[in-house]
Design a protein around this motif. Structure first.
Motif, PDB file in Angstrom:
ATOM      1  N   ASN A 215     100.259  29.429  55.711  1.00  0.00           N
ATOM      2  CA  ASN A 215     101.619  28.934  55.936  1.00  0.00           C
ATOM      3  C   ASN A 215     102.662  29.664  55.094  1.00  0.00           C
ATOM      4  O   ASN A 215     103.702  29.109  54.742  1.00  0.00           O
ATOM      5  N   CYS A 216     102.374  30.923  54.812  1.00  0.00           N
ATOM      6  CA  CYS A 216     103.266  31.748  54.000  1.00  0.00           C
ATOM      7  C   CYS A 216     102.999  33.193  54.415  1.00  0.00           C
ATOM      8  O   CYS A 216     102.492  33.980  53.655  1.00  0.00           O
ATOM      9  N   ASP A 230     112.248  36.104  59.784  1.00  0.00           N
ATOM     10  CA  ASP A 230     112.181  35.024  58.816  1.00  0.00           C
ATOM     11  C   ASP A 230     111.065  34.052  59.193  1.00  0.00           C
ATOM     12  O   ASP A 230     110.865  33.751  60.374  1.00  0.00           O
ATOM     13  N   PRO A 232     108.879  30.274  57.876  1.00  0.00           N
ATOM     14  CA  PRO A 232     108.866  29.133  56.958  1.00  0.00           C
ATOM     15  C   PRO A 232     107.869  29.393  55.836  1.00  0.00           C
ATOM     16  O   PRO A 232     106.920  30.163  55.996  1.00  0.00           O
ATOM     17  N   ALA A 234     105.417  27.493  53.019  1.00  0.00           N
ATOM     18  CA  ALA A 234     104.820  26.253  52.526  1.00  0.00           C
ATOM     19  C   ALA A 234     103.396  26.550  52.079  1.00  0.00           C
ATOM     20  O   ALA A 234     102.469  26.558  52.880  1.00  0.00           O
ATOM     21  N   ARG A 244     110.492  34.983  52.468  1.00  0.00           N
ATOM     22  CA  ARG A 244     110.760  34.516  53.842  1.00  0.00           C
ATOM     23  C   ARG A 244     110.722  35.651  54.846  1.00  0.00           C
ATOM     24  O   ARG A 244     110.594  35.417  56.045  1.00  0.00           O
TER      25      ARG A 244
END
Length: 337
Positions: A215-216, A230, A232, A234, A244
């Motif tokens: 998640n990154c 870009d 998200p 997390a 980002r």
């Protein structure tokens, strides 16, 4: 866009020789990289840990910062106003340290919400710390204005060819210590370390495995989209890998032969970090543990992009890129477990 070349890496290596600490490598015992949940036939491979967390300021960032400032010193473009950056993390520390080494001022911008411990560490390296706004974007805007009005040299955490080239010198040192190296595994945030390492690795015919949290995943998403976009953020490793958007330089490097992008879940990053503590008493950032987690993630998974499994006889170097972490969440266990 400057497309990083192997010549950039070699120039950086010559420029910062004697100004940074050469990386140390430690072999992992056979089977240590193997997870107990993996019931597949064991493969014989050699895994080495590149202990770059022992670098000045606790991360690889010192290489790029030193290369950046020394290059400007050599070109007589290092202003009396010194250097400025917006970063309370590893890039800010490295910039402050390199400026101190070069004898020039460093002005570091942080949001007012930044932990005092970060500001204190920056001041230990002689930096002037300015607290602006409540978010990073406000600190960055103030940094840009400061550079424009004072003539200070603006640095960047990762998106600059001199920064990336400095990071790439790490691969040159690793391959000299591990003849016949097949693969280097490195965590990716914005992509400065990855771009430098992958560029040097490609020159030598070495595979680069780019590791990101599920998640990154700025680089992985850029590869899929064909352009930086870009994303998200997390992840437990977001403090270091939470860019980002990946740099165009990193995407270009990822699109070349010999690069594989893989993802790891946060749970595996946490486990890998704990195992390094249990087995070696090494306390690293979650970002550093992400690289090691790639070797044990995706067990039994059909997801082809999850984790990396070395082949028989493969020689692998895993970069442990930084150790600026709070170790209080590492659980102490009895010796031998």
């Amino acid at each position: 866009m400057h497309q990083l070349t192997y010549g950039d890496i070699k120039t950086a290596a010559d420029r910062i020789a004697g100004r940074v600490r050469p990386v140390s490598l430690a072999p992992m015992e056979p089977g240590v990289a193997r997870d107990s949940r993996d019931d597949r036939p064991e493969r014989s491979c050699d895994v080495w840990l590149a202990l770059e967390f022992m670098q000045h300021t606790g991360s690889f960032k010192a290489r790029g910062a030193q290369n950046f400032l020394q290059a400007h010193r050599d070109a007589a473009t290092l202003p009396d106003a010194g250097v400025t950056i917006a970063s309370g993390g590893n890039a800010g520390l490295a910039c402050a340290w390199a400026a101190q080494q070069q004898g020039v001022p460093a002005t570091v911008f942080l949001p007012a919400t930044a932990p005092e411990v970060k500001a204190a560490r920056l001041r230990e390296y002689g930096a002037e710390v300015r607290l602006v706004g409540s978010e990073y974007a406000e600190a960055l805007a103030a940094c840009d204005e400061f550079a424009a009005t004072t003539g200070a040299l603006a640095s960047h955490a990762y998106d600059h060819p001199l920064i990336a080239a400095g990071a790439g010198t790490l691969l040159e040192e690793i391959r000299r210590q591990v003849p016949g190296l097949d693969t280097v595994v490195v965590a990716v945030g914005g992509g400065g370390l990855f771009a430098g390492v992958a560029t040097a690795a490609r020159h030598h015919g070495i595979r680069t495995v780019a590791v990101e949290p599920e998640n990154c995943r700025a680089l992985n998403t850029a590869i899929e989209a064909g352009r930086p976009v870009d994303v998200p953020v997390a992840s437990v490793a977001a403090d270091s890998l939470g860019a980002r958007r990946a740099s165009a330089m990193a995407l270009y490097a990822a699109q070349q032969d010999g690069v594989r992008s893989v993802l790891v879940p946060d749970s595996e990053i946490v486990r890998a970090r704990q195992r390094l503590w249990d087995q070696r008493r090494i306390a690293v950032e979650h970002a550093a543990a992400a690289a090691l987690a790639a070797l044990t993630s995706g067990l039994g998974s059909s997801h082809q992009g999850l984790g990396y499994r070395p082949g028989d006889g493969e020689k692998v170097a895993v970069v442990l890129c930084g150790a600026n972490t709070d170790p209080t969440d590492l659980v102490s266990r009895p010796a031998g477990l």
